[in-house]
Design a protein around this motif. Structure first.
Motif, PDB file in Angstrom:
ATOM      1  N   ALA A   1       0.778  -1.131   0.080  1.00 40.31           N
ATOM      2  CA  ALA A   1      -0.168   0.070   0.009  1.00 40.31           C
ATOM      3  C   ALA A   1       0.873   1.240  -0.119  1.00 40.31           C
ATOM      4  O   ALA A   1       1.946   1.200   0.464  1.00 40.31           O
ATOM      5  CB  ALA A   1      -1.060   0.164   1.126  1.00 40.31           C
ATOM      6  N   ALA A   2       0.367   2.480  -0.522  1.00 44.16           N
ATOM      7  CA  ALA A   2       1.105   3.750  -0.195  1.00 44.16           C
ATOM      8  C   ALA A   2       1.268   4.189   0.873  1.00 44.16           C
ATOM      9  O   ALA A   2       0.551   3.728   1.801  1.00 44.16           O
ATOM     10  CB  ALA A   2       0.263   4.676  -1.041  1.00 44.16           C
ATOM     11  N   PRO A   3       2.374   4.846   1.105  1.00 43.14           N
ATOM     12  CA  PRO A   3       2.758   5.126   2.546  1.00 43.14           C
ATOM     13  C   PRO A   3       1.543   6.083   3.259  1.00 43.14           C
ATOM     14  O   PRO A   3       0.774   6.679   2.656  1.00 43.14           O
ATOM     15  CB  PRO A   3       3.960   6.225   2.173  1.00 43.14           C
ATOM     16  CG  PRO A   3       4.484   5.791   1.012  1.00 43.14           C
ATOM     17  CD  PRO A   3       3.323   5.327   0.151  1.00 43.14           C
ATOM     18  N   VAL A   4       1.417   5.812   4.500  1.00 44.57           N
ATOM     19  CA  VAL A   4       0.330   6.445   5.096  1.00 44.57           C
ATOM     20  C   VAL A   4       0.480   8.197   5.205  1.00 44.57           C
ATOM     21  O   VAL A   4       1.431   8.725   5.552  1.00 44.57           O
ATOM     22  CB  VAL A   4       0.159   5.936   6.756  1.00 44.57           C
ATOM     23  CG1 VAL A   4      -0.999   6.744   7.326  1.00 44.57           C
ATOM     24  CG2 VAL A   4      -0.022   4.795   6.696  1.00 44.57           C
ATOM     25  N   ALA A   5      -0.544   8.683   5.020  1.00 46.63           N
ATOM     26  CA  ALA A   5      -0.488  10.173   4.628  1.00 46.63           C
ATOM     27  C   ALA A   5      -0.505  10.771   6.234  1.00 46.63           C
ATOM     28  O   ALA A   5      -1.051  10.172   6.847  1.00 46.63           O
ATOM     29  CB  ALA A   5      -1.479  10.847   3.990  1.00 46.63           C
ATOM     30  N   ARG A   6       0.223  11.948   6.305  1.00 52.84           N
ATOM     31  CA  ARG A   6       0.321  12.486   7.724  1.00 52.84           C
ATOM     32  C   ARG A   6      -1.173  13.075   8.108  1.00 52.84           C
ATOM     33  O   ARG A   6      -1.897  13.886   6.997  1.00 52.84           O
ATOM     34  CB  ARG A   6       1.070  13.638   7.783  1.00 52.84           C
ATOM     35  CG  ARG A   6       2.564  13.065   7.819  1.00 52.84           C
ATOM     36  CD  ARG A   6       3.677  14.132   8.175  1.00 52.84           C
ATOM     37  NE  ARG A   6       4.920  13.905   7.866  1.00 52.84           N
ATOM     38  CZ  ARG A   6       5.906  13.761   8.791  1.00 52.84           C
ATOM     39  NH1 ARG A   6       5.617  14.126  10.031  1.00 52.84           N
ATOM     40  NH2 ARG A   6       7.149  13.301   8.462  1.00 52.84           N
TER      41      ARG A   6
ATOM     42  N   LEU B   1       0.598  15.364  17.562  1.00 52.89           N
ATOM     43  CA  LEU B   1       0.329  16.728  16.961  1.00 52.89           C
ATOM     44  C   LEU B   1       1.869  17.041  16.380  1.00 52.89           C
ATOM     45  O   LEU B   1       1.814  17.622  15.455  1.00 52.89           O
ATOM     46  CB  LEU B   1       0.226  17.420  18.414  1.00 52.89           C
ATOM     47  CG  LEU B   1      -1.412  17.438  18.872  1.00 52.89           C
ATOM     48  CD1 LEU B   1      -1.444  17.982  20.118  1.00 52.89           C
ATOM     49  CD2 LEU B   1      -2.323  17.840  17.721  1.00 52.89           C
ATOM     50  N   LEU B   2       2.632  16.568  16.991  1.00 57.46           N
ATOM     51  CA  LEU B   2       4.341  16.915  16.348  1.00 57.46           C
ATOM     52  C   LEU B   2       4.525  16.192  15.130  1.00 57.46           C
ATOM     53  O   LEU B   2       4.834  16.923  14.064  1.00 57.46           O
ATOM     54  CB  LEU B   2       5.422  16.305  17.279  1.00 57.46           C
ATOM     55  CG  LEU B   2       6.815  16.400  17.037  1.00 57.46           C
ATOM     56  CD1 LEU B   2       7.138  18.120  17.010  1.00 57.46           C
ATOM     57  CD2 LEU B   2       7.801  15.695  17.838  1.00 57.46           C
ATOM     58  N   TRP B   3       4.008  15.128  14.698  1.00 59.86           N
ATOM     59  CA  TRP B   3       3.895  14.418  13.690  1.00 59.86           C
ATOM     60  C   TRP B   3       3.133  15.143  12.613  1.00 59.86           C
ATOM     61  O   TRP B   3       3.751  15.341  11.244  1.00 59.86           O
ATOM     62  CB  TRP B   3       3.493  12.848  13.468  1.00 59.86           C
ATOM     63  CG  TRP B   3       3.415  12.261  12.498  1.00 59.86           C
ATOM     64  CD1 TRP B   3       4.408  11.693  11.401  1.00 59.86           C
ATOM     65  CD2 TRP B   3       2.062  11.355  12.001  1.00 59.86           C
ATOM     66  NE1 TRP B   3       3.875  10.833  10.477  1.00 59.86           N
ATOM     67  CE2 TRP B   3       2.637  10.696  10.911  1.00 59.86           C
ATOM     68  CE3 TRP B   3       0.788  11.437  12.279  1.00 59.86           C
ATOM     69  CZ2 TRP B   3       1.526  10.268  10.016  1.00 59.86           C
ATOM     70  CZ3 TRP B   3      -0.105  10.811  11.487  1.00 59.86           C
ATOM     71  CH2 TRP B   3       0.400  10.292  10.515  1.00 59.86           C
ATOM     72  N   ALA B   4       1.943  15.553  13.001  1.00 57.92           N
ATOM     73  CA  ALA B   4       1.109  16.110  12.034  1.00 57.92           C
ATOM     74  C   ALA B   4       1.500  17.642  11.528  1.00 57.92           C
ATOM     75  O   ALA B   4       1.206  18.118  10.620  1.00 57.92           O
ATOM     76  CB  ALA B   4      -0.211  16.251  12.639  1.00 57.92           C
ATOM     77  N   SER B   5       2.375  18.393  12.454  1.00 54.27           N
ATOM     78  CA  SER B   5       2.624  19.799  12.567  1.00 54.27           C
ATOM     79  C   SER B   5       4.162  20.045  11.802  1.00 54.27           C
ATOM     80  O   SER B   5       4.404  21.162  11.180  1.00 54.27           O
ATOM     81  CB  SER B   5       2.387  20.601  13.664  1.00 54.27           C
ATOM     82  OG  SER B   5       3.216  20.146  14.667  1.00 54.27           O
ATOM     83  N   ASP B   6       5.247  19.158  12.102  1.00 53.81           N
ATOM     84  CA  ASP B   6       6.294  19.493  11.923  1.00 53.81           C
ATOM     85  C   ASP B   6       7.165  18.186  11.238  1.00 53.81           C
ATOM     86  O   ASP B   6       7.697  17.366  11.919  1.00 53.81           O
ATOM     87  CB  ASP B   6       7.164  19.816  13.270  1.00 53.81           C
ATOM     88  CG  ASP B   6       8.536  20.640  12.898  1.00 53.81           C
ATOM     89  OD1 ASP B   6       8.948  20.436  12.228  1.00 53.81           O
ATOM     90  OD2 ASP B   6       8.655  21.227  13.817  1.00 53.81           O
TER      91      ASP B   6
END
Length: 461
Positions: A13-18, A99-104
């Protein structure tokens, strides 16, 4: 766990999107967790953080002790593991990490999975794969005859409870509704306890709802009479359940508190996660997750439960689309479903649902009442509506000059209403929510939904 068509973990499968920050915040079990997780959403407390294309996110969070907390998240579940002692799921460390993964992306980027995180990830995915390979079916009852006798005994107790409740409702009507105001909460608590003894939690819950009506302000006698009439209707439906059509009989069983398995035909679709929210009910927390099939147009409701103070285990980020199978339950319009095998990885959805007018939403709720007269609300997506003030409240008005639906009073004190107003800015928006006799409860919105263009899902609860 995400599975391929053969029941094995999907490796191609394609990489999981953030996720977006809004999607992460939609998973918070309560407001205190939201605030605590927000404080950990920067790079300062974290070390050894990283992610990979399979949906794993991990990191070490500095705490009060000498050793940092080990936190790992499988976003394809999602599922969480943290060495902290918190009993909340997700805990503040998992929320901060997400939250860190989603924003930076610069701080938390692709890396090699450490051994301590890989051990949990491999174990979790291995168990899910084994369960899927075995068909995921529960064992048949050891003694079907004993199970039948237990069901008959419980049905008999429920019948006794329904008959007693009918007598109490008759006494209330004969004595006048003013007696309900004078007796306070004691009358209803005693009656609800009797329904619990009769193993009819659905009846007990509706009785407890009656106790707050006399203190609900002007017009309470009419509201109390309406609710007593619905309770009387449920009582008589149970007492005559053998004469009801099968779908309505299934709904009545569910309403009095009998559980039934998800035994409908599985529906595979690309399901958009519309909304997720928790409702405390005594010692139980109920989580509702609304899904919309992009191909079938079918709306489905996932229910999960947790003990008081503990978030239910099932969680899906709002705004993503997952390719999965759902198995519907019986009764109640077959909205409730059980999440089955998932295929591929969830991806953010940039297309809002099509929606309908406010008049069509009210009509759909009316039709649903034919199948379930005790239905509080029905899911609906409104297109091209504008939130506008109306007296002491708000309403969602058709931008084309048609009808309008009032916003339910319970939504007026939530921050989500002001997010909706700000998102609209006086322009039409698309809004998903629950339409009922109290009005419309907005749960999610899209700023660009009227033309079918790309738009981010904005949770409102």
């Amino acid at each position: 766990m995400l599975l391929s068509h053969g029941g094995e973990p999907s490796r191609t499968a394609a990489p999981v999107a953030r996720w977006t920050v809004e999607q992460v915040l939609a998973l918070t079990p309560d407001e205190s967790s939201r605030k605590a997780g927000g404080k950990l959403g920067s790079a300062g407390p974290w070390s050894g953080a990283g992610c990979d294309g399979s949906g794993a996110v991990w990191g070490l969070c500095k705490g009060s002790g000498s050793k940092p907390y080990r936190t790992v998240v499988d976003t394809t579940g999602p599922a969480y593991k943290c060495s902290c002692p918190s009993r909340k799921f997700p805990c503040k460390h998992a929320l901060g990490l997400l939250l860190l993964w989603a924003s930076d992306e610069a701080v938390l980027g692709p890396a090699e999975v450490p051994d301590w995180a890989r051990e949990w990830l491999d174990g979790r995915r291995g168990r899910a794969a084994a369960k899927a390979a075995a068909g995921g079916s529960a064992a048949a009852p050891a003694d079907p005859e004993a199970a039948r006798r237990r069901a008959e005994r419980r049905a008999g107790r429920i019948t006794g409870g329904a008959e007693e409740l009918e007598q109490r409702l008759m006494d209330l009507v004969r004595g006048g509704l003013a007696a309900a105001d004078q007796s306070g909460y004691g009358l209803w608590e005693e009656t609800a306890a009797r329904m619990v003894d009769a193993q009819a939690p659905g009846l007990a819950g509706r009785v407890r709802e009656l106790e707050a009506i006399p203190a609900s302000g002007p017009g309470w006698p009419a509201r109390l009479l309406q609710e007593c009439a619905l309770l009387h209707l449920l009582d008589t439906a149970w007492l005559g359940i053998d004469r009801l059509p099968d779908p309505l009989a299934a709904t009545v069983r569910t309403r009095v508190g009998l559980t039934s398995p998800a035994d409908g035909l599985p529906v595979r679709d690309r399901w958009l996660v519309l909304a997720q929210y928790d409702t405390p009910d005594g010692r139980i927390v109920t989580r509702r997750i609304w899904l919309l099939g992009k191909d079938s147009g079918r709306t489905a409701l996932l229910l999960s439960f947790g003990a008081a103070g503990r978030s239910p285990g099932q969680a899906l980020p709002v705004g993503v689309t997952l390719d999965a199978e759902l198995t519907p339950y019986q009764g109640g319009g077959q909205l409730r479903a059980e999440l089955g095998a998932q295929f591929g990885t969830p991806v953010p959805s940039g297309t809002p649902p099509r929606g309908s007018t406010t008049a069509a939403a009210a009509a759909a709720y009316g039709r649903a009442l034919r199948d379930d007269p005790w239905l509080e609300s029905w899911p609906a997506t409104l297109r091209e509506v504008i939130p506008v003030p109306s007296g002491d409240g708000w309403q969602l008005a058709d931008a084309t000059g048609g009808t309008a639906l009032p916003v339910v009073p319970s939504a007026l004190s939530r921050p989500g209403l002001w997010k909706l107003v700000a998102l609209s800015g006086g322009a039409p928006v698309t809004v998903f929510g629950e339409c009922g006799h109290r009005g419309f409860d907005p749960l999610a919105a899209w700023a660009d939904g009227s033309d079918g263009g790309a738009a981010e899902t904005v949770p409102l609860i």
